[in-house]
Scaffold this active site. Structure first.
Site, PDB file in Angstrom:
ATOM      1  CG  ASP A 161      -1.780  -1.157   1.368  1.00 49.54           C
ATOM      2  OD1 ASP A 161      -2.096  -1.759   0.342  1.00 49.54           O
ATOM      3  OD2 ASP A 161      -2.156  -1.484   2.515  1.00 49.54           O
TER       4      ASP A 161
HETATM    5  N1  URA Z   1      -1.148  -6.016   3.760  1.00 51.51           N
HETATM    6  C1  URA Z   1      -1.647  -4.746   3.803  1.00 51.51           C
HETATM    7  O1  URA Z   1      -2.697  -4.501   4.385  1.00 51.51           O
HETATM    8  N2  URA Z   1      -0.943  -3.778   3.179  1.00 51.51           N
HETATM    9  C2  URA Z   1       0.217  -3.981   2.545  1.00 51.51           C
HETATM   10  O2  URA Z   1       0.811  -3.038   2.009  1.00 51.51           O
HETATM   11  C3  URA Z   1       0.728  -5.286   2.516  1.00 51.51           C
HETATM   12  C4  URA Z   1       0.017  -6.291   3.134  1.00 51.51           C
END
Ligand code: URA
Length: 250
Positions: free
Chosen positions: A110
């Site tokens: 993310d």
């Molecule tokens: N899980 C998440 O919620 N975000 C990420 O960036 C990676 C794994």
């Protein structure tokens, strides 16, 4: 019949040095040379001038096709080739995004997640790592809004947890408390916002998330925002870890 040797203009185009119209004049103007300074010609091939011996404007070429890049992602960058927002590519040599095939992120983090991100133009490796059958363990460290309650490890290890809107339960995950509001979570899938949603499912909220490891690969001392190539040794370890993780599912 063996394939025709790859001409250098085509090779530079594949590495993102430009279109044919941009690359061909680089030869005409003597900008493409061998390591000893001899001018290379459009008709030279990769068979006679190997990657490591080619220079453009006196500089060695970017990493060869099939490389794996390890980036320590800071918060605020998006794992995409096309978004308008600041991209993880802003931290890498600009040509990697112009390569064919492109150097692509191995799964996504993310925008606000920091930590270990692999990128590669090795298609088969990318497929092995991102396939739903991969099950390579990924370890995250989460900072949480509320104190841990003590039930999380058992709940997340059950293999019965259903995320909102999904029909298939999550695979068992390994939870490790690290502080009152700090925990490590190792998962072997790659569902959308998975870690944040898993903590939401056990009544908490992730305020910061960092990926520490993918299988045997860790960031080590790589500074935030920096990148390096994976060594041959690390690539072998990664391949082996993918093989083992897959075999364990059969
Ligand atoms: N899980 C998440 O919620 N975000 C990420 O960036 C990676 C794994």
């Amino acid at each position: 019949m063996s394939p025709a040797p790859l001409l250098l203009p085509k090779y530079l185009m594949l590495l993102g040095y430009g279109t044919r119209r941009e690359v061909e004049p680089m030869f005409a103007f003597g900008r493409v040379t061998s390591a000893d300074g001899a001018t290379l010609r459009e008709t030279d091939t990769l068979a006679t001038s190997p990657h490591d011996l080619i220079r453009v404007d006196g500089q060695p070429l970017d990493a060869p096709p099939g490389s794996v890049f390890l980036l320590h992602k800071p918060a605020g960058l998006v794992c995409s080739t096309s978004d308008a927002a600041p991209l993880v590519y802003d931290l890498l040599p600009p040509r990697l995004r112009l390569r064919s095939p492109v150097v692509a992120p191995v799964g996504r983090l993310d925008k606000d997640t920091t930590g270990l991100l692999l990128l590669t133009d090795d298609g088969p490796l990318l497929h092995r790592l991102t396939s739903p059958k991969s099950h390579l363990p990924k370890r995250y460290r989460a900072t949480l809004a509320s104190p841990l309650q003590g039930h999380e490890a058992a709940r997340l290890a059950e293999g019965t947890l259903l995320l909102d809107g999904e029909r298939t339960p999550l695979r068992p995950a390994i939870f490790e408390p690290l502080g009152e509001r700090e925990a490590a979570l190792t998962i072997s899938e790659g569902r959308y916002h998975q870690v944040r949603r898993m903590f939401a499912a056990v009544g908490n909220h992730v305020v910061a998330l960092h990926r520490e490891a993918m299988g045997p690969i860790t960031l080590g001392s790589l500074a935030e925002g920096a990148w390096r190539l994976l060594s041959d040794d690390e690539r072998e370890q990664l391949d082996e870890a993918v093989r083992v993780a897959r075999a364990a599912q059969r």
